[in-house]
Design a protein around this motif. Structure first.
Motif, PDB file in Angstrom:
ATOM      1  N   PHE A  86       0.830  -1.206   0.000  1.00 56.35           N
ATOM      2  CA  PHE A  86       0.000   0.000   0.000  1.00 56.35           C
ATOM      3  C   PHE A  86       0.869   1.263   0.000  1.00 56.35           C
ATOM      4  CE2 PHE A  86      -1.856   3.345   2.710  1.00 56.35           C
ATOM      5  CZ  PHE A  86      -2.898   3.737   1.885  1.00 56.35           C
ATOM      6  N   LEU A  87       1.903   1.285   0.839  1.00 59.25           N
ATOM      7  CA  LEU A  87       2.789   2.452   0.901  1.00 59.25           C
ATOM      8  C   LEU A  87       3.471   2.693  -0.439  1.00 59.25           C
ATOM      9  CD1 LEU A  87       4.480   2.010   4.402  1.00 59.25           C
ATOM     10  CD2 LEU A  87       2.526   3.446   3.797  1.00 59.25           C
ATOM     11  N   LEU A  88       3.944   1.627  -1.057  1.00 56.11           N
ATOM     12  CA  LEU A  88       4.600   1.753  -2.357  1.00 56.11           C
ATOM     13  C   LEU A  88       3.616   2.234  -3.421  1.00 56.11           C
ATOM     14  CD1 LEU A  88       6.818  -1.463  -2.324  1.00 56.11           C
ATOM     15  CD2 LEU A  88       7.580   0.904  -2.040  1.00 56.11           C
ATOM     16  N   ALA A  89       2.380   1.800  -3.324  1.00 53.93           N
ATOM     17  CA  ALA A  89       1.359   2.232  -4.287  1.00 53.93           C
ATOM     18  C   ALA A  89       1.090   3.729  -4.172  1.00 53.93           C
ATOM     19  CB  ALA A  89       0.064   1.444  -4.065  1.00 53.93           C
ATOM     20  N   VAL A  90       1.090   4.245  -2.945  1.00 49.78           N
ATOM     21  CA  VAL A  90       0.896   5.688  -2.742  1.00 49.78           C
ATOM     22  C   VAL A  90       2.043   6.463  -3.385  1.00 49.78           C
ATOM     23  CG1 VAL A  90       0.783   7.541  -1.034  1.00 49.78           C
ATOM     24  CG2 VAL A  90      -0.466   5.416  -0.643  1.00 49.78           C
ATOM     25  N   GLY A  91       3.278   5.984  -3.163  1.00 51.50           N
ATOM     26  CA  GLY A  91       4.434   6.632  -3.773  1.00 51.50           C
ATOM     27  C   GLY A  91       4.341   6.650  -5.288  1.00 51.50           C
ATOM     28  N   TRP A  92       3.931   5.535  -5.888  1.00 47.89           N
ATOM     29  CA  TRP A  92       3.807   5.445  -7.338  1.00 47.89           C
ATOM     30  C   TRP A  92       2.685   6.344  -7.855  1.00 47.89           C
ATOM     31  CZ3 TRP A  92       6.656   4.117 -11.218  1.00 47.89           C
ATOM     32  CH2 TRP A  92       6.080   3.918 -12.469  1.00 47.89           C
ATOM     33  N   ALA A 110      16.973  -6.839   8.808  1.00 51.12           N
ATOM     34  CA  ALA A 110      15.764  -6.124   9.200  1.00 51.12           C
ATOM     35  C   ALA A 110      15.894  -4.629   8.928  1.00 51.12           C
ATOM     36  CB  ALA A 110      15.482  -6.360  10.681  1.00 51.12           C
ATOM     37  N   VAL A 111      17.034  -4.036   9.278  1.00 54.66           N
ATOM     38  CA  VAL A 111      17.253  -2.607   9.068  1.00 54.66           C
ATOM     39  C   VAL A 111      17.239  -2.274   7.573  1.00 54.66           C
ATOM     40  CG1 VAL A 111      18.929  -0.729   9.292  1.00 54.66           C
ATOM     41  CG2 VAL A 111      18.517  -2.245  11.215  1.00 54.66           C
ATOM     42  N   ILE A 112      17.905  -3.087   6.785  1.00 60.00           N
ATOM     43  CA  ILE A 112      17.978  -2.841   5.339  1.00 60.00           C
ATOM     44  C   ILE A 112      16.593  -2.953   4.698  1.00 60.00           C
ATOM     45  CG2 ILE A 112      18.895  -3.724   3.155  1.00 60.00           C
ATOM     46  CD1 ILE A 112      21.420  -4.548   4.711  1.00 60.00           C
ATOM     47  N   THR A 113      15.789  -3.923   5.126  1.00 59.54           N
ATOM     48  CA  THR A 113      14.441  -4.100   4.582  1.00 59.54           C
ATOM     49  C   THR A 113      13.583  -2.861   4.835  1.00 59.54           C
ATOM     50  OG1 THR A 113      14.558  -6.481   4.965  1.00 59.54           O
ATOM     51  CG2 THR A 113      12.369  -5.531   4.633  1.00 59.54           C
ATOM     52  N   GLY A 114      13.605  -2.383   6.061  1.00 62.93           N
ATOM     53  CA  GLY A 114      12.837  -1.178   6.384  1.00 62.93           C
ATOM     54  C   GLY A 114      13.300   0.021   5.578  1.00 62.93           C
ATOM     55  N   VAL A 135      11.969   0.079   1.776  1.00 64.10           N
ATOM     56  CA  VAL A 135      10.570   0.471   1.579  1.00 64.10           C
ATOM     57  C   VAL A 135      10.402   1.978   1.773  1.00 64.10           C
ATOM     58  CG1 VAL A 135       8.218   0.205   2.434  1.00 64.10           C
ATOM     59  CG2 VAL A 135       9.713  -1.785   2.275  1.00 64.10           C
ATOM     60  N   ILE A 136      10.972   2.517   2.834  1.00 63.09           N
ATOM     61  CA  ILE A 136      10.830   3.945   3.127  1.00 63.09           C
ATOM     62  C   ILE A 136      11.420   4.788   2.005  1.00 63.09           C
ATOM     63  CG2 ILE A 136      11.455   5.803   4.707  1.00 63.09           C
ATOM     64  CD1 ILE A 136      11.643   3.535   6.889  1.00 63.09           C
ATOM     65  N   VAL A 137      12.610   4.426   1.570  1.00 60.12           N
ATOM     66  CA  VAL A 137      13.290   5.179   0.518  1.00 60.12           C
ATOM     67  C   VAL A 137      12.496   5.115  -0.784  1.00 60.12           C
ATOM     68  CG1 VAL A 137      15.340   5.251  -0.958  1.00 60.12           C
ATOM     69  CG2 VAL A 137      15.585   4.940   1.510  1.00 60.12           C
ATOM     70  N   ALA A 138      11.884   3.962  -1.060  1.00 59.00           N
ATOM     71  CA  ALA A 138      11.183   3.773  -2.327  1.00 59.00           C
ATOM     72  C   ALA A 138      10.045   4.767  -2.493  1.00 59.00           C
ATOM     73  CB  ALA A 138      10.664   2.341  -2.433  1.00 59.00           C
ATOM     74  N   TYR A 139       9.132   4.876  -1.496  1.00 57.08           N
ATOM     75  CA  TYR A 139       7.982   5.755  -1.726  1.00 57.08           C
ATOM     76  C   TYR A 139       8.345   7.226  -1.558  1.00 57.08           C
ATOM     77  CZ  TYR A 139       6.789   5.972   3.357  1.00 57.08           C
ATOM     78  OH  TYR A 139       6.791   6.162   4.715  1.00 57.08           O
ATOM     79  N   SER A 183       6.783   7.156   9.148  1.00 61.30           N
ATOM     80  CA  SER A 183       6.206   8.485   8.984  1.00 61.30           C
ATOM     81  C   SER A 183       7.187   9.586   9.350  1.00 61.30           C
ATOM     82  CB  SER A 183       4.933   8.628   9.825  1.00 61.30           C
ATOM     83  OG  SER A 183       5.222   8.445  11.194  1.00 61.30           O
ATOM     84  N   THR A 184       8.165   9.268  10.181  1.00 64.23           N
ATOM     85  CA  THR A 184       9.175  10.264  10.533  1.00 64.23           C
ATOM     86  C   THR A 184      10.365  10.215   9.593  1.00 64.23           C
ATOM     87  OG1 THR A 184       8.527  10.233  12.850  1.00 64.23           O
ATOM     88  CG2 THR A 184      10.719  11.057  12.354  1.00 64.23           C
ATOM     89  N   ILE A 185      10.850   9.016   9.287  1.00 64.15           N
ATOM     90  CA  ILE A 185      12.023   8.925   8.424  1.00 64.15           C
ATOM     91  C   ILE A 185      11.739   9.511   7.053  1.00 64.15           C
ATOM     92  CG2 ILE A 185      13.702   7.382   7.350  1.00 64.15           C
ATOM     93  CD1 ILE A 185      13.305   5.429   9.550  1.00 64.15           C
ATOM     94  N   ASP A 186      10.571   9.224   6.487  1.00 61.99           N
ATOM     95  CA  ASP A 186      10.296   9.745   5.147  1.00 61.99           C
ATOM     96  C   ASP A 186      10.338  11.271   5.134  1.00 61.99           C
ATOM     97  OD1 ASP A 186       7.838  10.396   6.339  1.00 61.99           O
ATOM     98  OD2 ASP A 186       6.729   8.825   5.307  1.00 61.99           O
ATOM     99  N   SER A 187       9.800  11.898   6.182  1.00 57.50           N
ATOM    100  CA  SER A 187       9.806  13.364   6.259  1.00 57.50           C
ATOM    101  C   SER A 187      11.225  13.895   6.399  1.00 57.50           C
ATOM    102  CB  SER A 187       8.963  13.826   7.453  1.00 57.50           C
ATOM    103  OG  SER A 187       7.645  13.361   7.347  1.00 57.50           O
ATOM    104  N   GLN A 188      12.023  13.215   7.209  1.00 57.54           N
ATOM    105  CA  GLN A 188      13.402  13.656   7.413  1.00 57.54           C
ATOM    106  C   GLN A 188      14.232  13.516   6.142  1.00 57.54           C
ATOM    107  OE1 GLN A 188      14.195  11.004  10.590  1.00 57.54           O
ATOM    108  NE2 GLN A 188      13.279  12.307  12.145  1.00 57.54           N
ATOM    109  N   LEU A 189      14.014  12.422   5.438  1.00 57.13           N
ATOM    110  CA  LEU A 189      14.737  12.235   4.183  1.00 57.13           C
ATOM    111  C   LEU A 189      14.365  13.320   3.175  1.00 57.13           C
ATOM    112  CD1 LEU A 189      14.517   8.355   3.662  1.00 57.13           C
ATOM    113  CD2 LEU A 189      16.522   9.692   4.339  1.00 57.13           C
ATOM    114  N   LEU A 190      13.076  13.666   3.127  1.00 59.59           N
ATOM    115  CA  LEU A 190      12.630  14.670   2.163  1.00 59.59           C
ATOM    116  C   LEU A 190      13.190  16.049   2.502  1.00 59.59           C
ATOM    117  CD1 LEU A 190      10.873  15.038  -0.366  1.00 59.59           C
ATOM    118  CD2 LEU A 190       9.012  15.690   1.158  1.00 59.59           C
TER     119      LEU A 190
END
Length: 490
Positions: free
Chosen positions: A16-22, A161-165, A168-172, A336-343
């Protein structure tokens, strides 16, 4: 043994998260859209995305873990955060929205430069460097939380586990920019609220009520009140101030302030403020309750294990389908926090370095490409820091949160509420506040008082003194300040 229901729930959620990004990938056509969503957010999305990006994995993991170890004393963190949230929405949001549009700025760094008409660009570049340093630390805290979550749920290696998370975050974030981040944060904020209400409600019933939980805390000499420690000794005023001082950080958090800049209109802010304050009040109270409930349920969790009490509680109290949804809420808090920080970090590199210094004539298409590449670079650095499993979520967050509060908090307040402030005053305050915070932390004085307090005060006093003796005299800057106040009333 891994429950197939939990795996399926997580898998659907990640898709679902990836779909929103796309979805937003082909709808983001210029750099303003990528960084601020074209200033088109409504009140609900603004409120929930701001609070979800604020209350990261530490809300569902770090704060309950702190209460589990220290008792109700740690609730002063939550009280300070609620007060800070309220003050930020009530006093900062509207002025910042109007002023950033008036100065035609997309980032906090560019706002500082244009607001004070800094001819040297030192304010813009210096604040961008601070953003990159502290957001890298902050983002790594989220990846640590993601690692602990996946490690606990799926029994996979911490590194995997860290790499998997991170992927996904970086993708969307890479695909959809600000709108993808805000809309995913909106859904994540709703899911977090659901989890933080349901889990403590079930936990209280499981433990026989509040009185039974308090009795167990007293038997273990863990504080059951706000003003005393576990032995009954009164807390010092200094200890309370130090813990509540988390609230000072709000005025300088770029990822939260960006939501104020991106809302559709100032008229949307009263409704957004009400939504945000109700959300944060319920969420903070629920997180404190989770920490208290965990005390009679689990013995001797230390060394970072205390930050998994929410995960353990879900596994114990709920069936795999419901548990999968609730565990996805933890993932929501983290993402929800990491994506904002990355942006925001990507925006700082793109707008404040690449466009300002290297390629002033760069097209929107080129800037969006650079922004996406910057997301990858910053993520890789944060990931390398997160691979150390001994790091605690709350410890990393505290340093980064304090850094932004001490460096930017007073500068934002003076920029919005003072006519007298000059670029020299703002730059001096930013530098002094940051240096005092770092010195305080590295000297080991953080155990006596949270480093945000001396850093914030040093920044504030530096600006106040310089403004007193060398006030702003530029008529154009003074006129623009009056324009801001006029537009605010319009």
């Amino acid at each position: 043994m891994i429950q197939i229901e939990t795996i399926l729930t997580f898998f659907v959620y990640l898709l679902f998260l990836l779909a929103v990004g796309w979805f937003f990938y082909n709808r983001t056509t210029n750099i303003e859209g990528y960084i601020l969503g074209g200033r088109g957010l409504g009140s609900w999305v603004t409120a929930l995305s701001a609070q979800a990006s604020d209350m990261s994995g530490w809300l569902l993991m770090g704060l309950p873990g702190a209460v589990y170890l220290g008792g109700m004393n740690e609730a002063w963190i939550a009280i300070g955060l609620f007060v800070g949230t309220a003050l930020n929405w009530i006093f900062v949001s509207s002025r910042l929205r109007v002023y950033t549009q008036l100065t035609e700025t997309l980032t906090l760094s560019s706002f500082f430069e244009n607001r004070f008409q800094d001819p040297t660009s030192l304010l813009r570049v210096g604040s961008s460097v601070i953003i990159l340093i502290f957001f890298t630390i902050y983002s790594s805290s989220g990846l640590v939380a993601a690692g602990k979550l996946f490690e606990s749920v799926f029994s996979v290696d911490y590194t995997v586990a860290v790499i998997t998370g991170a992927v996904v975050i970086v993708a969307y974030t890479f695909l959809g920019g600000f709108m993808a981040v805000c809309w995913t944060d909106f859904f994540q904020g709703a899911l977090m609220l659901f989890a933080i209400v349901v889990v403590p409600t079930m936990g209280i019933a499981h433990n026989g009520g509040i009185s039974a939980i308090e009795a167990d805390m007293m038997a273990k000499n863990i504080a059951t009140g706000l003003f005393t420690d576990g032995s009954g000794k009164a807390l010092s005023i200094l200890a309370i101030i130090s813990t509540m001082a988390w609230g000072l950080g709000y005025f300088g958090q770029p990822h939260i302030l960006a939501r104020f800049m991106g809302i559709r209109s100032v008229r949307e802010l009263p409704k957004a403020t009400a939504i945000a304050l109700v959300w944060v009040l319920i969420s903070l109270a629920g997180a404190v309750m989770v920490g208290m409930i965990a005390i009679p349920m689990y013995e001797g969790l230390t060394g970072g294990e205390q930050e998994k009490v929410f995960i353990y509680m879900i596994a114990k109290l709920f069936n795999p389908w419901v548990g999968g949804v609730l565990l996805a809420a933890i993932l929501s808090a983290i993402m929800s926090t990491i994506d904002s920080q990355l942006l925001v970090s990507s925006s700082a590199l793109t707008e404040d370095f690449y466009k300002k210094i290297l390629r002033r004539e760069a097209s929107d298409k080129e800037l969006m490409l650079v922004g996406r590449l910057c997301v990858l670079i910053i993520s890789a650095i944060a990931l390398s820091m997160a691979l150390n499993p001994s790091n605690t979520i709350l410890g990393l967050v505290a340093y980064a949160w304090g850094g932004f509060g001490a460096a930017f908090g007073p500068v934002v307040l003076f920029a919005l509420f003072s006519r007298r402030t000059t670029w020299k005053s703002a730059l001096a305050g930013m530098i002094v506040g940051t240096l005092v915070l770092v010195f305080w932390k590295e000297a080991g004085l953080g155990a006596k008082m949270y480093e945000i307090v001396p850093g914030f005060v040093a920044n504030f006093m530096t600006m106040f003194l310089i403004d007193t003796f060398l006030p702003q005299k530029d008529t154009a800057i003074l006129a623009q300040y009056e324009d801001m106040k006029r537009d605010l009333k319009a």
